[in-house]
Design a protein around this motif. Structure first.
Motif, short mmCIF file in Angstrom:
data_model
loop_
_atom_site.label_atom_id
_atom_site.label_comp_id
_atom_site.label_asym_id
_atom_site.label_seq_id
_atom_site.Cartn_x
_atom_site.Cartn_y
_atom_site.Cartn_z
N GLY A 1 3.86 -6.20 -5.70
CA GLY A 1 3.57 -7.03 -4.52
C GLY A 1 2.09 -7.36 -4.47
O GLY A 1 1.69 -8.52 -4.34
N GLY A 2 1.27 -6.31 -4.53
CA GLY A 2 -0.16 -6.47 -4.78
C GLY A 2 -1.05 -6.87 -3.64
O GLY A 2 -2.27 -6.88 -3.80
N HIS A 3 -0.50 -7.19 -2.47
CA HIS A 3 -1.33 -7.71 -1.38
C HIS A 3 -1.20 -6.91 -0.08
O HIS A 3 -1.68 -7.35 0.96
CB HIS A 3 -0.99 -9.18 -1.12
N SER A 4 -0.51 -5.78 -0.14
CA SER A 4 -0.35 -4.90 1.03
C SER A 4 0.25 -5.62 2.23
O SER A 4 -0.13 -5.38 3.37
CB SER A 4 -1.69 -4.26 1.40
N ASP A 5 1.21 -6.52 1.95
CA ASP A 5 1.82 -7.27 3.05
C ASP A 5 3.35 -7.33 2.93
O ASP A 5 4.01 -8.10 3.62
CB ASP A 5 1.26 -8.69 3.13
N VAL A 6 3.91 -6.49 2.06
CA VAL A 6 5.35 -6.52 1.85
C VAL A 6 5.82 -5.13 1.39
O VAL A 6 5.07 -4.42 0.72
CB VAL A 6 5.74 -7.60 0.81
N VAL A 7 7.03 -4.76 1.77
CA VAL A 7 7.64 -3.50 1.35
C VAL A 7 8.91 -3.83 0.59
O VAL A 7 9.71 -4.66 1.02
CB VAL A 7 7.96 -2.61 2.58
N GLY A 8 9.10 -3.20 -0.57
CA GLY A 8 10.30 -3.45 -1.35
C GLY A 8 10.44 -2.46 -2.48
O GLY A 8 9.54 -1.67 -2.77
#
Length: 388
Positions: free
Chosen positions: A204-211
């Motif tokens: 994800g790389g941008h600390s704005d999504v969980v998965g």
């Protein structure tokens, strides 16, 4: 056709000609799909893994992400989940039954251990390898579960050797491959059955999504789809899948930069007399670790150090002086993060786990190594004002 990692991350599957020339694929932000006839609807329900019926099953946006991740790992198929723990739990729920045993190898993520402790209530056992994996196998071992590099201490184990032993005994193998990402490590090419990721981290790389994601054979992922995914409901939303596809576009470049920044920081840390040990795979070469060059093509930016003089006060004094490094859980985003497992009352517990009381974990971000090193210097200066 063989695709490079860069091609998979940037262009594979985007199909602009099918989407009115859009350079970014559309987000299918829908909960369900409709049909022209009832016959088509009932047929699709029978084969929901191949048809768009309900986003709790298959969705075009999430499916594109899954195709990319499967190719990156050199696996046959991928299933994505709403979190890394959703992916991990799906493997256990799908492959294990009452009476089975799981063998953990290396330091393992805490919530993964907690899940197996809970599964003891359902007569599923687990134990930790003492280093000799083959001798630690039990007659009812069903799964060997590995992290490499491992949690907190970043230890590395020989994946090809472990997969060979497992195949000899007819045991499944799974690895949490989040630390290295498929850019720097491809466990399926080394014989592992399943490779698991927290997409929250580097991918994800941008600390704005969980998965989360699991990659493996068609047979295993189909099994996980039925039992660990649809019936447990850890669904990755189309919006989040799109964010992760965006993150993939820069993954190869970001990983190289994380590596370069981290290696420069490590070079600085080797000059600090306050540091007892640096935990990062780049520090272990040759001899017993000669396999590293075979299974890893690079290093991520997650490392830990152990201070010569530990304890909660020392660690807190160091961390509290930092400003570029933010204090928080997780890692793998653009930002530098710092954390430590030490609390005011758990020193004996850490020692029992083989973890020193002066351990500090750093996720080296993309701010630039000079800024990061200057920030760390403030932490080291603070140590001299604290009495042990």
């Amino acid at each position: 056709m063989n695709y490079t990692d860069e091609e998979i991350c940037t262009q594979y599957g985007d199909r602009p000609k099918d989407n009115r020339g859009a350079v970014s694929p559309p987000i299918y932000q829908t909960s369900l799909f409709t049909f022209d006839t009832f016959e088509a609807f009932t047929h699709a329900q029978l084969y929901e893994r191949e048809n768009y019926v309900y986003t709790r099953g298959v969705n075009p946006t999430t499916e594109l992400l899954e195709e990319k991740l499967a190719l990156l790992e050199r696996g046959e198929k991928c299933k994505c989940f709403g979190s890394g723990m959703g992916a991990i739990s799906s493997v256990f729920f799908s492959l294990l039954k009452s009476g089975d045993h799981v063998l953990f190898v290396n330091n393992i993520y805490g919530p993964t251990q907690q899940l197996l402790e809970h599964l003891q209530n359902f007569n599923i056992e687990h134990s930790f390898s003492n280093g000799d994996v083959e001798s630690d196998i039990k007659p009812h071992t069903k799964l060997i579960y590995v992290e490499s590099p491992g949690t907190m201490l970043m230890k590395v184990v020989d994946l090809r050797k472990i997969s060979t032993i497992a195949k000899k005994h007819g045991i499944y193998t799974a690895i949490d491959n989040t630390w290295a990402t498929p850019i720097f490590q491809k466990p399926i090419t080394l014989g592992f059955d399943l490779s698991i990721h927290s997409l929250t981290k580097y991918i994800g790389g941008h600390s704005d999504v969980v998965g989360g994601a699991v990659v493996g054979t068609h047979e295993l992922i189909d099994r996980i789809f039925t039992y660990g995914f649809q019936l447990n409901g850890s669904v990755l939303s189309p919006q989040d899948a799109s964010l992760i596809i965006r993150g993939l576009r820069t993954l190869p470049l970001r990983m190289k930069q994380h590596q370069d920044n981290c290696l420069r920081v490590i070079q600085y840390l080797t000059t600090k007399e306050e540091v007892l040990k640096i935990n990062h795979p780049s520090q272990w070469k040759g001899g017993a670790f000669s396999f590293i060059d075979d299974q890893m093509t690079g290093y991520s930016g997650l490392l830990s150090i152990e201070l010569k003089e530990g304890g909660f006060k020392k660690v807190a004094a160091f961390i509290n002086q930092l400003s570029i490094f933010k204090i928080g859980v997780s890692w793998g985003g653009y930002e530098s993060l710092v954390n430590s497992p030490i609390k005011e009352n758990n020193e004996l517990e850490l020692i029992e786990q083989g973890i020193g009381t002066g351990i500090i974990r750093f996720s080296i971000g993309l701010e630039g190594s000079d800024l990061v090193i200057a920030d760390l210097e403030k932490g080291f200066q603070a140590l001299h004002s604290i009495k042990s």
